[in-house]
Design a protein around this motif. Structure first.
Motif, PDB file in Angstrom:
ATOM      1  N   LEU A  83       0.859  -1.187   0.000  1.00 25.67           N
ATOM      2  CA  LEU A  83       0.000   0.000   0.000  1.00 25.67           C
ATOM      3  C   LEU A  83       0.891   1.232   0.000  1.00 25.67           C
ATOM      4  O   LEU A  83       1.949   1.235   0.628  1.00 25.67           O
ATOM      5  N   HIS A  84       0.473   2.248  -0.717  1.00 28.88           N
ATOM      6  CA  HIS A  84       1.205   3.518  -0.670  1.00 28.88           C
ATOM      7  C   HIS A  84       0.228   4.652  -0.929  1.00 28.88           C
ATOM      8  O   HIS A  84      -0.874   4.440  -1.431  1.00 28.88           O
ATOM      9  N   ASP A  85       0.658   5.846  -0.576  1.00 30.55           N
ATOM     10  CA  ASP A  85      -0.244   6.994  -0.657  1.00 30.55           C
ATOM     11  C   ASP A  85      -0.123   7.773  -1.967  1.00 30.55           C
ATOM     12  O   ASP A  85      -0.686   8.842  -2.106  1.00 30.55           O
ATOM     13  N   GLY A  86       0.626   7.246  -2.917  1.00 31.93           N
ATOM     14  CA  GLY A  86       0.762   7.914  -4.208  1.00 31.93           C
ATOM     15  C   GLY A  86       1.976   8.811  -4.327  1.00 31.93           C
ATOM     16  O   GLY A  86       2.310   9.246  -5.420  1.00 31.93           O
ATOM     17  N   THR A  87       2.640   9.083  -3.207  1.00 28.23           N
ATOM     18  CA  THR A  87       3.853   9.889  -3.286  1.00 28.23           C
ATOM     19  C   THR A  87       5.038   8.980  -3.591  1.00 28.23           C
ATOM     20  O   THR A  87       5.110   7.853  -3.099  1.00 28.23           O
ATOM     21  N   ASP A  88       5.916   9.428  -4.435  1.00 24.94           N
ATOM     22  CA  ASP A  88       7.127   8.714  -4.830  1.00 24.94           C
ATOM     23  C   ASP A  88       6.835   7.298  -5.333  1.00 24.94           C
ATOM     24  O   ASP A  88       7.385   6.314  -4.819  1.00 24.94           O
ATOM     25  N   PRO A  89       5.988   7.174  -6.353  1.00 27.65           N
ATOM     26  CA  PRO A  89       5.663   5.840  -6.863  1.00 27.65           C
ATOM     27  C   PRO A  89       6.881   5.094  -7.410  1.00 27.65           C
ATOM     28  O   PRO A  89       6.929   3.870  -7.353  1.00 27.65           O
ATOM     29  N   VAL A 130       9.187 -10.974  -9.017  1.00 30.74           N
ATOM     30  CA  VAL A 130       8.137 -10.063  -9.477  1.00 30.74           C
ATOM     31  C   VAL A 130       8.338  -9.737 -10.960  1.00 30.74           C
ATOM     32  O   VAL A 130       9.404  -9.298 -11.376  1.00 30.74           O
ATOM     33  N   HIS A 131       7.289  -9.986 -11.743  1.00 31.80           N
ATOM     34  CA  HIS A 131       7.316  -9.718 -13.182  1.00 31.80           C
ATOM     35  C   HIS A 131       6.463  -8.508 -13.548  1.00 31.80           C
ATOM     36  O   HIS A 131       6.769  -7.776 -14.477  1.00 31.80           O
ATOM     37  N   GLN A 132       5.388  -8.302 -12.806  1.00 36.41           N
ATOM     38  CA  GLN A 132       4.419  -7.278 -13.167  1.00 36.41           C
ATOM     39  C   GLN A 132       3.778  -6.700 -11.916  1.00 36.41           C
ATOM     40  O   GLN A 132       3.572  -7.407 -10.937  1.00 36.41           O
ATOM     41  N   LEU A 133       3.449  -5.411 -11.978  1.00 36.64           N
ATOM     42  CA  LEU A 133       2.762  -4.737 -10.878  1.00 36.64           C
ATOM     43  C   LEU A 133       1.436  -4.185 -11.391  1.00 36.64           C
ATOM     44  O   LEU A 133       1.388  -3.632 -12.487  1.00 36.64           O
ATOM     45  N   HIS A 134       0.391  -4.347 -10.596  1.00 35.83           N
ATOM     46  CA  HIS A 134      -0.905  -3.756 -10.923  1.00 35.83           C
ATOM     47  C   HIS A 134      -1.213  -2.691  -9.885  1.00 35.83           C
ATOM     48  O   HIS A 134      -1.144  -2.943  -8.686  1.00 35.83           O
ATOM     49  N   SER A 135      -1.555  -1.521 -10.359  1.00 32.76           N
ATOM     50  CA  SER A 135      -2.015  -0.468  -9.467  1.00 32.76           C
ATOM     51  C   SER A 135      -3.528  -0.587  -9.387  1.00 32.76           C
ATOM     52  O   SER A 135      -4.213  -0.704 -10.406  1.00 32.76           O
ATOM     53  N   ARG A 136      -4.030  -0.587  -8.165  1.00 34.47           N
ATOM     54  CA  ARG A 136      -5.469  -0.710  -7.943  1.00 34.47           C
ATOM     55  C   ARG A 136      -5.939   0.361  -6.964  1.00 34.47           C
ATOM     56  O   ARG A 136      -5.213   0.755  -6.073  1.00 34.47           O
TER      57      ARG A 136
END
Length: 56
Positions: free
Chosen positions: A15-21, A34-40
């Motif tokens: 989880l993150h707050d959107g800062t420094d993605p 890890v091959h892929q990341l999904h932002s949800r």
């Protein structure tokens, strides 16, 4: 962000707050599995975008 392996299985996330993605992406891709990341969207669970590991 949810992390997925090459077989499409969830293998982590954060989880993150959107800062420094970029820092969160780098942290998750530090795991070679890890091959892929999904932002949800946390509230609704909606898929927003995907980030894939660079080929090479």
């Amino acid at each position: 962000m949810r992390a997925y392996d090459r077989q499409g299985r969830i293998c982590g996330g954060r989880l993150h707050d959107g800062t420094d993605p970029e820092a969160v992406i780098a942290e998750l891709f530090a795991d070679p599995q890890v091959h892929q990341l999904h932002s949800r969207n946390v509230v609704y669970g909606c898929f927003m975008f995907v980030v894939e590991r660079a080929a090479g």
